[in-house]
Design a protein around this motif. Structure first.
Motif, PDB file in Angstrom:
ATOM      1  N   GLN A 134       0.880  -1.168   0.000  1.00 51.01           N
ATOM      2  CA  GLN A 134       0.000   0.000   0.000  1.00 51.01           C
ATOM      3  C   GLN A 134       0.912   1.210   0.000  1.00 51.01           C
ATOM      4  O   GLN A 134       1.865   1.269   0.780  1.00 51.01           O
ATOM      5  CB  GLN A 134      -0.886   0.033   1.252  1.00 51.01           C
ATOM      6  N   ASN A 170      -3.710   3.028  -4.892  1.00 49.54           N
ATOM      7  CA  ASN A 170      -2.603   3.126  -3.919  1.00 49.54           C
ATOM      8  C   ASN A 170      -2.014   1.761  -3.599  1.00 49.54           C
ATOM      9  O   ASN A 170      -1.553   1.532  -2.483  1.00 49.54           O
ATOM     10  CB  ASN A 170      -3.099   3.764  -2.623  1.00 49.54           C
ATOM     11  N   SER A 171      -2.055   0.847  -4.540  1.00 49.81           N
ATOM     12  CA  SER A 171      -1.455  -0.456  -4.217  1.00 49.81           C
ATOM     13  C   SER A 171      -0.779  -1.084  -5.433  1.00 49.81           C
ATOM     14  O   SER A 171      -1.262  -0.964  -6.557  1.00 49.81           O
ATOM     15  CB  SER A 171      -2.482  -1.403  -3.597  1.00 49.81           C
TER      16      SER A 171
END
Ligand code: URA
Length: 232
Positions: A134, A170-171
């Motif tokens: 993340q 976001n990963s």
């Protein structure tokens, strides 16, 4: 060999503790629960403890879902270690095959088999380690491209992942074969982003099973070793 001695010898447990496990029905031989500690077994029998195969001849291989907050080293004096999570059961001298940082989570292998540990972590053996990350900031295509091309990550070191791909805003998933100190964190930083959380989901062919909750661990048998290392 008596079954209480077998469990004690190959699981590194005291004889008394082995007996209590046998009496409470946690031990099976060739598929049958045994409750008599004096029962004789052959060394090549299929003995299980809590459903996991007991590996004879003293080699222990454990996979753990490392929780955040635990360190993988005995030297770092601060805080709990992954060894604390297994020490009630094992008196063997276990090492971690591929350390995770204190704040990282996920698949961690522990063994007293030095050759196996070396095999898993040696860059020459190119065993893949898969990380789910993340990120602090949204991931851009430029960052992914830069990481896939390989980046200087400081201290004169160059990191070239097997692959980096976006999983969400976001990963990302990052696959490495090396295990340089803080490699994923330094790679993300070099790309212009930052790691928020880091979870290892796979080593070689062995994926962390969803059934293994943080802090839990399981014995892995010889077949799992072959899956990890690809060895025959
Ligand atoms: N890379 C890191 O930066 N940290 C880990 O825990 C594992 C790989």
């Amino acid at each position: 060999m008596r079954i209480d001695r077998y469990i004690s010898k190959f699981e590194g447990l005291s004889r008394n503790y082995s007996r209590s496990l046998i009496k409470s029905g946690k031990v099976s031989v060739d598929g049958r629960v045994v409750r008599d500690p004096s029962l004789h077994v052959e060394e090549n029998a299929n003995v299980t403890l809590d459903g996991s195969r007991v590996i004879a001849f003293g080699m222990i291989y454990i996979m753990m879902n490392k929780p955040a907050g635990y360190v993988c080293s005995r030297e770092e004096s601060e805080g709990p270690t992954v060894f604390d999570l297994v020490q009630e059961r094992f008196s063997y001298d276990l090492s971690v095959a591929g350390r995770l940082d204190r704040d990282s989570t996920g698949l961690t292998l522990l063994s007293n088999d030095g050759l196996f540990v070396h095999h898993v972590i040696s860059p020459k053996k190119t065993i893949e380690k898969e990380y789910l990350v993340q990120t602090v900031k949204p991931v851009t295509p430029e960052q992914i491209e830069a990481m896939n091309g390989g980046l200087l990550i400081g201290r004169g070191e160059f990191s070239k992942p097997v692959s980096v791909r976006t999983l969400g805003e976001n990963s990302v998933e990052i696959i490495l074969t090396e295990g340089r100190f803080h490699e994923v964190k330094r790679l993300m930083k070099a790309s212009g982003n930052e790691v928020l959380t880091l979870h290892r989901s796979r080593i070689g062919g062995l994926s962390l099973p969803g059934s293994l909750k943080p802090g839990e661990w399981a014995n892995i048998g010889e077949d799992a070793l072959k899956i990890i290392t690809g060895a025959e």
